[in-house]
Every structure is written in structure tokens, then in C-alpha cells.
Design a protein around this motif. Structure first.
Motif, short mmCIF file in Angstrom:
data_model
loop_
_atom_site.label_atom_id
_atom_site.label_comp_id
_atom_site.label_asym_id
_atom_site.label_seq_id
_atom_site.Cartn_x
_atom_site.Cartn_y
_atom_site.Cartn_z
N CYS A 120 33.13 53.26 69.69
CA CYS A 120 32.40 52.08 70.59
C CYS A 120 33.34 50.99 70.68
N GLN A 121 32.91 50.05 71.78
CA GLN A 121 34.10 49.11 72.13
C GLN A 121 33.38 47.48 71.82
N GLY A 122 33.70 46.88 70.58
CA GLY A 122 33.21 45.73 70.30
C GLY A 122 34.13 44.51 70.90
N PHE A 123 33.87 44.20 71.97
CA PHE A 123 34.36 43.06 72.83
C PHE A 123 33.52 41.88 73.16
N SER A 124 32.39 42.18 73.62
CA SER A 124 31.38 40.94 73.89
C SER A 124 30.77 40.41 72.81
N GLU A 125 30.46 39.26 72.93
CA GLU A 125 29.78 38.48 71.93
C GLU A 125 28.81 37.90 72.68
N GLY A 179 31.29 37.01 77.25
CA GLY A 179 31.05 38.10 78.01
C GLY A 179 32.01 38.22 79.14
N SER A 180 31.48 37.81 80.41
CA SER A 180 32.73 37.54 81.37
C SER A 180 34.04 36.72 80.81
N ASP A 181 33.48 35.73 80.12
CA ASP A 181 34.76 34.86 79.56
C ASP A 181 34.92 35.35 78.18
N THR A 191 27.83 42.10 70.65
CA THR A 191 26.61 42.46 71.15
C THR A 191 26.71 43.38 72.42
N TRP A 192 25.94 43.68 72.58
CA TRP A 192 25.83 44.83 73.83
C TRP A 192 26.79 46.03 73.42
N THR A 193 26.92 46.17 72.33
CA THR A 193 27.84 47.27 71.87
C THR A 193 27.36 48.85 72.06
N SER A 194 27.49 49.38 73.04
CA SER A 194 27.00 50.68 73.36
C SER A 194 27.76 51.63 72.47
N PHE A 195 26.65 52.75 72.04
CA PHE A 195 27.03 53.61 71.01
C PHE A 195 27.07 53.19 69.62
N GLY A 223 32.39 44.43 83.71
CA GLY A 223 32.57 43.19 84.80
C GLY A 223 31.54 42.98 85.79
N THR A 224 31.03 42.05 85.59
CA THR A 224 29.61 41.75 86.61
C THR A 224 30.45 41.62 88.14
N SER A 225 29.34 41.91 89.11
CA SER A 225 29.87 41.75 90.48
C SER A 225 30.31 40.65 90.92
N GLU A 226 30.06 39.29 90.10
CA GLU A 226 30.48 38.17 90.51
C GLU A 226 32.13 37.95 90.08
N VAL A 227 32.33 38.54 88.94
CA VAL A 227 33.49 38.35 88.15
C VAL A 227 34.64 39.24 89.29
C1 FAD Z 1 24.69 48.78 79.94
C2 FAD Z 1 25.82 47.85 79.22
C3 FAD Z 1 26.34 48.36 78.34
C4 FAD Z 1 27.42 47.49 77.76
N1 FAD Z 1 28.11 47.84 76.78
C5 FAD Z 1 29.18 47.06 76.18
C6 FAD Z 1 29.99 47.59 75.16
O1 FAD Z 1 29.83 48.96 74.84
N2 FAD Z 1 30.90 46.78 74.76
C7 FAD Z 1 31.02 45.39 75.05
O2 FAD Z 1 31.88 44.65 74.44
N3 FAD Z 1 30.36 44.96 76.10
C8 FAD Z 1 29.35 45.64 76.67
N4 FAD Z 1 28.49 45.27 77.46
C9 FAD Z 1 28.64 43.80 77.84
C10 FAD Z 1 29.16 43.54 79.28
O3 FAD Z 1 30.62 43.64 79.21
C11 FAD Z 1 28.81 41.84 79.52
O4 FAD Z 1 27.31 42.15 79.47
C12 FAD Z 1 29.50 41.57 80.78
O5 FAD Z 1 30.69 41.35 80.35
C13 FAD Z 1 28.78 40.25 81.14
O6 FAD Z 1 28.76 39.21 80.19
P1 FAD Z 1 27.49 38.53 79.65
O7 FAD Z 1 26.53 39.32 79.56
O8 FAD Z 1 27.77 37.76 78.64
O9 FAD Z 1 27.20 37.61 80.97
P2 FAD Z 1 27.88 36.08 81.48
O10 FAD Z 1 29.26 36.16 81.09
O11 FAD Z 1 27.16 35.06 80.35
O12 FAD Z 1 27.28 35.94 82.71
C14 FAD Z 1 26.02 35.59 83.26
C15 FAD Z 1 26.25 35.20 84.67
O13 FAD Z 1 27.03 34.49 85.14
C16 FAD Z 1 28.04 35.01 86.08
N5 FAD Z 1 29.40 34.72 85.80
C17 FAD Z 1 29.92 34.54 84.68
N6 FAD Z 1 31.09 33.91 85.02
C18 FAD Z 1 31.40 33.52 86.16
C19 FAD Z 1 32.45 33.20 86.89
N7 FAD Z 1 33.70 32.71 86.50
N8 FAD Z 1 32.12 32.96 88.42
C20 FAD Z 1 31.05 33.43 88.95
N9 FAD Z 1 30.15 33.80 88.28
C21 FAD Z 1 30.18 34.22 86.74
C22 FAD Z 1 27.91 36.64 85.75
O14 FAD Z 1 28.38 37.26 86.86
C23 FAD Z 1 26.60 36.59 85.48
O15 FAD Z 1 25.72 36.89 86.43
C24 FAD Z 1 27.59 45.99 78.22
C25 FAD Z 1 26.76 45.50 79.16
C26 FAD Z 1 25.91 46.35 79.54
C27 FAD Z 1 24.59 45.81 80.63
#
Ligand code: FAD
Length: 396
Positions: free
Chosen positions: A130-135, A139-141, A163-167, A378-382
Motif C-alpha cells: 500500500c501507499q502511505g502518502f496522504s494525511e 493530500g494535494s499538498d 489516510t485514504w490508504t488503499s489496501f 492527483g485531483t483534476s484541479e491539480v
Molecule cells: C479512491 C481513492 C484512493 C486513494 N488511495 C490513496 C492511497 O493509497 N495512498 C495515498 O497516499 N492516498 C490515496 N488517496 C488520496 C489522494 O491522493 C488524495 O485524496 C488526493 O491527493 C487529494 O487530496 P485531499 O483528499 O487531501 O484533497 P485536498 O488536497 O484537500 O483538495 C481539496 C480540493 O481542493 C482542490 N485543490 C487543492 N489544491 C489545489 C490547488 N493548488 N489548486 C487548485 N485546487 C486545489 C482539490 O482539487 C480538491 O478539489 C486516495 C484517494 C481516493 C479518492
């Protein structure tokens, strides 16, 4: 660019197809056997399938040969993925993290013992990653992550939350990023660790998604000791390794193959969906336009996938164009699933196991699951930010 297969590629496509047709689990093609619903049984089923792929030489296709791969090119990898999807083969259990992220990262940056110890067991499916990156607040940051790693002698003591750590609840190992220099900020002072998920001090709490499944988890670390030798690269210098891993996460993709099959299925459903006036949905011009629009968009997606693959072939790593591909497929995926629900009406929302479920609840599940696609990897905005700054050269 000529998108037709070369004779060698056509031969490879045939080889893939023939092997899969002969080796899919018995009853799979007839729809008599499918992935079990029970999570533990599903893992066991998929591990058996992964083993079979490994023994047939089909695991880690794009890994170098010295690490058990086949070193095929990126275009061939797309061909493999297209055929695999076309035959609707079972999911590859260690694909999205183990094979796609951990393998390439350890191959590029791992110590010799780490390569020896970990790589083959990823391909055989013996060890799930599994991948332990997000907290919760990173997330994006990602560079704002706060999970601490304190170096004490030959150990790193980890405290914090991912958090969101798949598997995570099924995984044996985790790639974990922690802050080892407490005085550091942002991307400095981070370390990249390989963590045994059975170590004392780890608590895993599954999160139930709107699909009803628990796919990802919260993972708590409370003084968890990780051997210092499990650091990939150097202590405090993990950010470059994180970037390498993420480049692979946004890299190649054959989502067009799955979407093509889904659009075909929707056409079939439209032909069979009666309307009150005695016609079928397939005769409705608005339905036809939508389906043709999806087919055309999917062709664009396929060409973008091939263009991206040729960038990877030329430069060795995926470029920022991978972001275009991610936005294209994830948004098209959502539009196709929304349309499916409109087309089938309430019946599209009946879940697997119910007599009224269409395609055994496939669309009900997918309509909900597709919402995640514009968030993970990586979200669509990112992705749009990446395209703006790194492809179009716009200011930050
Ligand atoms: C099904 C699923 C599986 C996942 N599995 C894993 C995993 O195995 N391991 C892991 O580490 N992570 C995992 N993730 C986490 C995922 O990487 C994060 O959800 C993602 O990076 C977004 O971070 P966040 O949820 O904290 O949202 P945030 O970063 O808080 O973003 C919230 C909103 O703000 C927007 N936003 C943020 N920054 C900017 C910017 N600079 N400019 C414009 N808009 C911005 C985003 O697009 C979003 O709409 C998973 C997520 C999902 C949905």
C-alpha cells in the motif's frame, strides 16, 4: 503517427490474447466464475491469478528483465492492457501500488538488498503493498505532511497518521513518507521508508465508501519502529523519490480500452431498452448523439494514451502530458456512468445480487466509484495546474 500495429506488435497482441484465453480461471469467460464478494476470499482468488500471470511471464511486463520483468516497450504495454481489458480478465491485485509504483521506485532508488528482498514477491503476489502518502492535512499538498520519523540508533520511530490508504487492511508492506528532520519545512527533511504492516504500533481503520466497500483506510502510527536500513535513498532526502513514484502514478494508462467496452455495452443496452411509444432507446436521436460523442471522445483518449506512451518511450519517464490523459479519462468516465444511469433509470442503481440488477449491478457500482477518479492520483484541479505551468508555460 501510425496507430496500426506493426507486424511485431500484431504478433504480440495475438500472443497476449491466446495466453489469456487459455489461462483465464475456469468458467470465467462464461460468466460462471467471478471475483468473490467476501474480501478475504477475493484476495486469495486474486493472489492465485497473480501467481498464474507470474508463472506465465505476464507480471511486471515493463520491468527490466533482471528483476523478473519482460522489458517490453510502452506501446506493447498498452497493447497488453487493451487485450487484458477486452477479455475482462480479473483485476491484478498488486498492480496499482506494488507493480506500478513500488517496483519502479525500488528498481531506480533501492539498495541492492531491498531489490533482492522485495521485487519478486511483488510480481508473484506473495506480498501486497500500500501507499502511505496522504494525511488528513496533506493530500494535494503532500509536502505539508507531518507524520514524524525520529532516527534512534539503527531505527526510525514513526508517529502520526496517514489516510485514504488503499489496501492497507490487506497489505503486507507500505511505502511510507515521513518527516525525519523536525526543523525542516515543505519538501525538505522527508524520508521514504519500506514499512512492514505487521509491525507493532500500527492501527488500521477501514473507511467505508459510498459503494459500500472498504477500499481505503486510516492508518495510525504510534511509536512504530522501522529499521533504518529500510530507508529508500538517503535519510532526509526522500522528496525526489516521492516525485519519481508520483510520476509513475500519473503515467501510462489504457482506460480507453475499458471505456470502449463500456460504450459498446451501453449501445447494446440502448437497443434493448423499450420506450413507451414502442421504439427503443437506441432509436432516440439524443441517445445516439451521446453514445457517438462518447465513442469519439474515447478515440481522442486512445490517441492521447498512445502519444503519452511515445513520450515515455523517448524520454524514459512520463511527462506532464500524463496530466492531460488523467483529466480526459476521469471526466469521460464520469460522464459515461452518469449517462448510463439516465439511460437505464432507477434500475441502473440496483446493486449486485438483486434480481432487478442490470449487468449484475455493474453500473450501480461504477456510477458511485467513478466519482473517485477525479480525486485519486492527483485531483483534476491539480492536473490542470500542472498543464498550465509545465505544458503551457503559464505563471503559477
Ligand atoms: C479512491 C481513492 C484512493 C486513494 N488511495 C490513496 C492511497 O493509497 N495512498 C495515498 O497516499 N492516498 C490515496 N488517496 C488520496 C489522494 O491522493 C488524495 O485524496 C488526493 O491527493 C487529494 O487530496 P485531499 O483528499 O487531501 O484533497 P485536498 O488536497 O484537500 O483538495 C481539496 C480540493 O481542493 C482542490 N485543490 C487543492 N489544491 C489545489 C490547488 N493548488 N489548486 C487548485 N485546487 C486545489 C482539490 O482539487 C480538491 O478539489 C486516495 C484517494 C481516493 C479518492
Amino acid at each position: 503517427m501510425d496507430l496500426r500495429d506493426t507486424p511485431e506488435q500484431a504478433a504480440f497482441r495475438r500472443e497476449v490474447r491466446t495466453w489469456l484465453e487459455r489461462n483465464l480461471p475456469e468458467g470465467w469467460r462464461e460468466g460462471k466464475v467471478r471475483e468473490p464478494e467476501d474480501a478475504a476470499e477475493r484476495v486469495a482468488f486474486l493472489k492465485r491469478w497473480q501467481r498464474k500471470l507470474f508463472e506465465g511471464g505476464w507480471a511486471g511486463l515493463n520491468w527490466p528483465k533482471e528483476y523478473g520483468g519482460r522489458a517490453i516497450g510502452t506501446i506493447e504495454y498498452l497493447i497488453w492492457a487493451e487485450e487484458y481489458t477486452r477479455l475482462e480478465a480479473p483485476n491484478m491485485i498488486n498492480l496499482s501500488v506494488g507493480t506500478a509504483l513500488v517496483g519502479p521506485t525500488v528498481i531506480a532508488h533501492g539498495k541492492p538488498w531491498q531489490k533482492e528482498r522485495f521485487l519478486q514477491k511483488i510480481l508473484t503476489g506473495e506480498e501486497i503493498w500500500c501507499q502511505g502518502f496522504s494525511e488528513p492535512n496533506a493530500g494535494s499538498d503532500l509536502a505539508s505532511l507531518r507524520t514524524r520519523g525520529e532516527v534512534r540508533g539503527d531505527k526510525i520511530v514513526v508517529t502520526g497518521q496517514k489516510t485514504w490508504t488503499s489496501f492497507a487492511h490487506q497489505a503486507d508492506w507500505c511505502i511510507l513518507v515521513v518527516r525525519t528532520d523536525p526543523t525542516s519545512v515543505r519538501h525538505k527533511g522527508l524520508s521514504f521508508l519500506l514499512v512492514d504492516m505487521r509491525s507493532p504500533g500500527i492501527t488500521i481503520r477501514p473507511l467505508v465508501e459510498m459503494t459500500g466497500e472498504a477500499w481505503f483506510n486510516e492508518v495510525f502510527f504510534d511509536g512504530c519502529e522501522v529499521p533504518l536500513e529500510n530507508v529508500v535513498g538517503t535519510v532526509d532526502r526522500g522528496w525526489d523519490i516521492v516525485m519519481h513514484t508520483l510520476a509513475h502514478e500519473r503515467g501510462s494508462s489504457a482506460q480507453h480500452a475499458r471505456l470502449a467496452a463500456e460504450v459498446e455495452r451501453l449501445m447494446e443496452i440502448a437497443r434493448k431498452t423499450p420506450r413507451a411509444d414502442g421504439t427503443t432507446a437506441a432509436q432516440d436521436p439524443l441517445v445516439r448523439q451521446k453514445l457517438m460523442d462518447f465513442a469519439a471522445q474515447n478515440l481522442i483518449l486512445r490517441m492521447t494514451a498512445y502519444r503519452n506512451a511515445s513520450t515515455i518511450e523517448k524520454h524514459g519517464v512520463p511527462g506532464p502530458e500524463g496530466s492531460t490523459l488523467k483529466i480526459l479519462w476521469s471526466s469521460l468516465d464520469q460522464r459515461v456512468k452518469e449517462f448510463a444511469v439516465d439511460l437505464m433509470g432507477p434500475a441502473a442503481l440496483v446493486r449486485r445480487g438483486d434480481d432487478l440488477a442490470i449487468d449484475d449491478g455493474y453500473w450501480a457500482y461504477e456510477a458511485l466509484w467513478s466519482r473517485a477518479a477525479t480525486i485519486y492520483a492527483g485531483t483534476s484541479e491539480v492536473q490542470r495546474n500542472i498543464i498550465a505551468t509545465r505544458v503551457l508555460g503559464l505563471p503559477r
